[in-house]
Design a protein around this motif. Structure first.
Motif: not given
Lengths: 120, 105
Positions: A22-37
Motif C-alpha cells: 500500500c503506497a501512500a502519498s499525502g500522509i506519512t505511514v509511520s505517523s498514522n494508524y494504518m490498517t488492512w480491511v
C-alpha cells in the motif's frame, strides 16, 4: 489529501503466500494508524490488521499467526504478508488510515483495493 | 464480541427520505461511523462519531444514535445514493455491520 494505492493481489494456491503493498502519498505511514480491511466477494467489510506508529501491530483472530503487517518508511509504504492462505482469505483487501480517539476509531481514507483469490 | 445488525436492503423513492438502521446492544453508548460503498468502488466515510460529516459529505446525509439503534438518514434521495451502506463501531476491535443495500426507485 491522503492517497493510498494497493498492489500485489492475484491468484494463489491454498497454503501459499502473498505480500500486498500500500503506497501512500499525502500522509506519512509511520505517523498514522494504518490498517488492512478486507471484503470477501458479495460480503461485508472485515477488519484485518492495524500497525501503529510505534510499531505495535494487532490482528483479527481469523488471521492471527498467519498474517503480518509492516512498513518501509523510506518508501512510505505499508505491507501485508499473508501466509498459509485458504479459500476463506479470498477477498478484496483495502488499505485504510484509521483515526483513533479515546473511545473509538474510524477509517477516513481508503485505497481502491487489490483482489486476492485463493484457489487450486 | 460486539455485533451489529443491518437490514439487507432498503428502498426509497427518488427525492424522498431514506433511513438505514444499525442495531446493537446499547449502541447508543458507542460512537457510530457510517460508510458508503458504491458499486465497484472502495468504501467512503460519510459520518463519523454519530453525527459528524467529513468534508465532502452532502448535508442531505445525517445520523443519530440512541438506545439500541443508530440511524443514517438520507434526505432527497438521488440515483447516485444507490449503494451499500455500512455502520461501524469500536468493540475491542473495529466492528462493521453487514451492510444495507439502498435502492432508489
Amino acid at each position: 489529501e491522503a492517497q493510498l494505492v494497493e498492489s500485489g493481489g492475484g491468484l494463489v494456491q491454498p497454503g501459499g503466500s502473498l505480500r500486498l503493498s500500500c503506497a501512500a502519498s499525502g500522509i506519512t505511514v509511520s505517523s498514522n494508524y494504518m490498517t488492512w480491511v478486507r471484503q470477501a466477494p458479495g460480503k461485508g467489510l472485515e477488519w484485518v490488521s492495524v500497525l501503529y506508529g510505534d510499531g505495535r501491530s494487532y490482528y483479527a483472530n481469523s488471521v492471527k499467526g498467519r498474517f503480518s503487517t509492516s512498513r518501509d518508511n523510506s518508501k512510505n509504504t505499508l505491507y501485508l504478508q499473508m501466509n498459509s492462505l485458504t479459500a476463506e482469505d479470498t477477498a478484496v483487501y483495502y488499505c485504510a488510515r484509521r483515526v483513533d480517539t479515546d473511545s473509538t476509531c474510524w477509517f477516513d481514507s481508503w485505497g481502491q483495493g487489490t483482489l486476492v483469490s485463493v484457489s487450486s | 464480541s460486539y455485533e451489529l445488525s443491518q437490514s439487507l436492503s432498503v428502498s426509497v423513492a427518488l427525492g424522498q427520505t431514506a433511513r438505514i438502521t444499525c442495531g446493537g446492544n446499547n449502541i447508543g453508548t458507542k460512537d457510530v461511523h457510517w460508510y458508503v460503498q458504491r458499486p465497484g468502488q472502495a468504501p467512503v466515510l460519510v459520518i463519523y462519531k454519530n453525527t459528524n460529516r467529513p468534508s465532502g459529505t452532502p448535508e442531505r446525509f445525517s445520523a443519530s444514535n440512541s438506545g439500541n439503534t443508530a440511524t443514517l438518514t438520507i434526505s432527497r434521495a438521488q440515483g447516485g445514493d444507490e449503494a451499500d451502506y455500512y455502520c461501524q463501531v469500536w468493540g475491542n476491535a473495529p466492528v462493521f455491520g453487514g451492510g444495507t443495500k439502498l435502492t432508489v426507485l
